[in-house]
Design a protein around this motif. Structure first.
Motif, PDB file in Angstrom:
ATOM      1  N   LYS A  34      39.532  -5.101  -8.116  1.00 52.61           N
ATOM      2  CA  LYS A  34      40.614  -4.954  -9.080  1.00 52.61           C
ATOM      3  C   LYS A  34      40.441  -3.683  -9.897  1.00 52.61           C
ATOM      4  CE  LYS A  34      42.312  -7.452 -13.094  1.00 52.61           C
ATOM      5  NZ  LYS A  34      42.194  -8.686 -13.844  1.00 52.61           N
ATOM      6  N   LEU A  54      41.200  -0.587  -7.695  1.00 47.94           N
ATOM      7  CA  LEU A  54      42.637  -0.426  -7.489  1.00 47.94           C
ATOM      8  C   LEU A  54      43.333   0.031  -8.768  1.00 47.94           C
ATOM      9  CD1 LEU A  54      43.458  -3.458  -5.200  1.00 47.94           C
ATOM     10  CD2 LEU A  54      43.291  -1.055  -4.565  1.00 47.94           C
ATOM     11  N   SER A  79      45.497   3.380  -9.100  1.00 46.96           N
ATOM     12  CA  SER A  79      46.851   3.380  -9.655  1.00 46.96           C
ATOM     13  C   SER A  79      46.993   4.412 -10.764  1.00 46.96           C
ATOM     14  CB  SER A  79      47.205   1.994 -10.181  1.00 46.96           C
ATOM     15  OG  SER A  79      48.478   1.988 -10.761  1.00 46.96           O
ATOM     16  N   PRO A 105      48.784   0.125  -3.275  1.00 48.57           N
ATOM     17  CA  PRO A 105      47.837  -0.995  -3.127  1.00 48.57           C
ATOM     18  C   PRO A 105      47.663  -1.840  -4.380  1.00 48.57           C
ATOM     19  CG  PRO A 105      46.881   0.997  -2.223  1.00 48.57           C
ATOM     20  CD  PRO A 105      48.140   1.388  -2.914  1.00 48.57           C
ATOM     21  N   TYR A 106      47.641  -1.211  -5.556  1.00 51.79           N
ATOM     22  CA  TYR A 106      47.478  -1.984  -6.791  1.00 51.79           C
ATOM     23  C   TYR A 106      48.715  -2.833  -7.062  1.00 51.79           C
ATOM     24  CZ  TYR A 106      46.260  -3.111 -11.610  1.00 51.79           C
ATOM     25  OH  TYR A 106      45.965  -3.766 -12.777  1.00 51.79           O
ATOM     26  N   TYR A 154      48.442  -5.776  -4.869  1.00 53.33           N
ATOM     27  CA  TYR A 154      47.440  -6.690  -5.407  1.00 53.33           C
ATOM     28  C   TYR A 154      48.023  -7.514  -6.546  1.00 53.33           C
ATOM     29  CZ  TYR A 154      43.130  -8.293  -7.624  1.00 53.33           C
ATOM     30  OH  TYR A 154      42.142  -9.071  -8.182  1.00 53.33           O
TER      31      TYR A 154
END
Length: 85
Positions: free
Chosen positions: A2, A5, A9, A44-45, A48
């Motif tokens: 987390k 990511l 971001s 990707p973030y 997620y």
């Protein structure tokens, strides 16, 4: 994961802001690439956050939907406005 990511971001946001600055100072060759890279790095973030929606529902519902739509609209508007230069 987390945290990584999140850093990715933030790097994507920096790339997008740099692209905006390059657009405003008339460097048209570079801003398109930075804008694309910034969007790809943020993806990707955002995935997620959507995957773990229950964790982010209360604090990021507004941010994850409205802010990204607004940023995309602003970038499209600026690309249209400065395309003729």
């Amino acid at each position: 994961m987390k945290k990584f990511l999140s850093y990715l971001s933030n790097l994507g946001i920096i790339c997008m802001l740099t692209a905006l600055i390059l657009l405003l100072i008339d460097n048209y060759e570079t801003y398109k690439y930075l804008l694309f890279i910034g969007m790809i790095i943020q993806f990707p973030y955002n995935c997620y956050k959507m995957w773990h929606w229950e964790e982010y529902k209360n604090e990021n519902r507004f941010n994850s939907v409205f802010i990204h739509v607004l940023l995309a609209a602003i970038m499209i508007l600026l690309m249209i406005l400065f395309k003729g230069r």
